[in-house]
Design an enzyme around this catalytic site. Structure first.
Site, PDB file in Angstrom:
ATOM      1  N   ASP A   1      96.234  55.602 -61.343  1.00 46.31           N
ATOM      2  CA  ASP A   1      97.631  56.074 -61.337  1.00 46.31           C
ATOM      3  C   ASP A   1      98.226  56.037 -59.940  1.00 46.31           C
ATOM      4  O   ASP A   1      97.506  55.983 -58.942  1.00 46.31           O
ATOM      5  CB  ASP A   1      97.721  57.498 -61.907  1.00 46.31           C
ATOM      6  CG  ASP A   1      97.007  58.534 -61.038  1.00 46.31           C
ATOM      7  OD1 ASP A   1      95.857  58.281 -60.640  1.00 46.31           O
ATOM      8  OD2 ASP A   1      97.611  59.582 -60.747  1.00 46.31           O
TER       9      ASP A   1
ATOM     10  N   GLU B   1      94.978  61.207 -60.961  1.00 47.87           N
ATOM     11  CA  GLU B   1      94.528  61.799 -59.697  1.00 47.87           C
ATOM     12  C   GLU B   1      95.700  62.376 -58.922  1.00 47.87           C
ATOM     13  O   GLU B   1      95.608  63.443 -58.322  1.00 47.87           O
ATOM     14  CB  GLU B   1      93.812  60.732 -58.850  1.00 47.87           C
ATOM     15  CG  GLU B   1      93.071  61.289 -57.639  1.00 47.87           C
ATOM     16  CD  GLU B   1      93.900  61.399 -56.371  1.00 47.87           C
ATOM     17  OE1 GLU B   1      93.436  62.022 -55.403  1.00 47.87           O
ATOM     18  OE2 GLU B   1      95.039  60.876 -56.324  1.00 47.87           O
TER      19      GLU B   1
HETATM   20 ZN   LIG Z   1      94.676  58.100 -53.940  1.00 50.08          ZN
END
Ligand SMILES: [Zn+2]
Length: 431
Positions: free
Chosen positions: A94, A188
């Protein structure tokens, strides 16, 4: 394009990897994988699976038959090795919600010094005066966007480097290396990267996140972190008839904020190894106001002292206005990675040694934040963070050097080779 001019690489492996790692980065950054902090689903955006599905397919095309996307969107895959512990390699697919990640149009510029213009926005350029590492990258091929989106080298550079390293090892079956488990994660950037990461199913002895920055930097330390909420209960009365009765919790909250140190202990006044207390949210009304703080330090004892300072400020507010009630709640967020890594120092030392083998002197660095590795390490999978080469993350001026990416990918190859060597391939418990 032909980048494989061997003379520009300290490592022959890096020279061989450069074209593949660039192709992969350019392919992956065009896929929008922005995560969303407001979403209640997992992963937070379904489009992240556009990339995870592609990665699983590319791994299967390499002959890695067990490459799958699980129900949470993670890609897990195995590469058989000859001996040694199973080494985990992790990166996140992501990109940050801070800037748009849709319609990314990457450009590759052979850098000869000066500013790099971004063709989509005439007001923007990448300047060596602001992005200081750029001055050291004259002669490199630099990947940027057109200036209207982020690039997403955070962390698609890590993804591309792991993929290129794995493809290299598949192409060279004669190379002895340790067994590898690949893990590509989601979300994340919104703090939920390893929420559903099944360490037992992953099955690595230890791991490395490829999510760092400057070439040579091995992050073995993160902040220790907590979140602290101060709830202030006042007394609400109709303002027309409240003389001598109303206790306005908003004003008490303002008084507490006013008492925070002004020249230290805040993000805006600290750097390097200094910690801080940081109010991030105030929610409330006359009757009740809650201030949320994040508290950070590299040292667990100091972290507790910062929390204690906030408790004392809260008590002083309550002491001065006994009709109010002030309650403090603390929740631990994550601990300093080093606390765990120090139990088995060989894991980070191997990353140092692999870096030396690609011609770069390693530097241990401490992140003023957390990593997925801090959470995984606390849960038992020790995971330092390794450089990818990326710069100016989370901004439209994000850039990465192709030569630096090739060095990172080559360091991954050296790392998994090294763990199969007799000196290193001892059972990890004994290291
Ligand atoms: Zn990163």
């Amino acid at each position: 394009m032909a980048l494989a001019d061997e003379s520009r690489y300290a490592s022959a492996i890096a020279a061989e990897l450069a074209d593949d790692v660039l192709d992969r980065l350019l392919r992956y950054v065009r896929i929008d994988t922005q995560s969303d902090p407001e979403s209640a689903t997992y992963p937070s955006t379904a489009k992240q699976k556009d990339l995870t599905e592609l990665l699983a397919r590319e791994l299967r095309e390499l002959g890695i038959d067990d490459a799958v996307v699980d129900e949470h969107g993670y890609v897990f895959a195995s590469l058989t090795g000859s001996r040694g512990p199973t080494v985990g390699l992790i990166a996140h697919v992501d990109t940050s919600p801070d800037e748009s990640g849709s319609g990314v149009r990457p450009q590759v510029v052979h850098y000869e010094g000066g500013d790099i213009d971004l063709p989509g926005d005439a007001r923007r350029s990448i300047r060596p005066g602001e992005s200081t590492l750029l001055a050291e990258r004259v002669g490199h091929d630099i990947v940027t966007t057109d200036g209207t989106t982020l690039l997403g080298a955070d962390d698609k550079a890590g993804v591309a480097e792991i993929m290129a390293a794995v493809a290299y090892l598949v192409r060279h079956p004669e190379i002895e290396h340790a067994p590898v488990r690949v893990g590509f994660t989601v979300d994340e950037e919104v703090g939920r990267g390893v929420l559903h990461f099944d360490i037992a199913k992953f099955g690595a002895s230890f791991a490395y996140t490829l999510d760092g920055a400057k070439v040579g930097e091995i992050d073995d330390e993160t902040f220790a972190a907590s979140e602290l909420r101060v709830r202030i209960y006042g007394h609400s009365v109709h303002p027309g008839t409240s003389k001598g009765k109303m206790v306005n919790s908003i004003k008490l909250a303002a008084a507490l904020i006013e008492r925070l140190p002004s020249d230290r202990l805040s993000p805006e006044t600290t750097e390097k190894r200094e910690g801080f207390v940081h109010p991030i949210r105030v929610v409330g009304g006359t009757a009740e106001t809650t201030i949320t703080f994040i508290v950070r330090d590299f040292d667990a004892v100091q972290l507790k002292q910062h929390e204690q300072l906030l408790r004392e400020l809260a008590e002083s507010i309550e002491a001065e206005e006994p009709r109010a009630r002030v309650v403090v709640e603390v929740e631990d967020s994550y601990r300093n990675l080093k606390e765990f890594l120090d139990r088995r120092p060989r894991i980070a030392e191997a990353a140092d040694e692999a870096t030396r083998r690609v011609g770069v002197e390693p530097v241990r660095t401490a992140i003023r934040g957390g990593t997925d590795g801090s959470v995984l390490s606390e849960r038992g999978l020790l995971t330092p963070n390794v450089f990818t080469g990326g710069q100016e993350y989370h901004s439209v001026e994000e850039w990465i050097s192709v030569q630096d990416m090739a060095i990172s990918a080559a360091a991954i190859v050296e790392l998994v080779k090294l763990w199969a060597e007799p000196d290193w391939a001892v059972p990890p418990e004994a290291s």
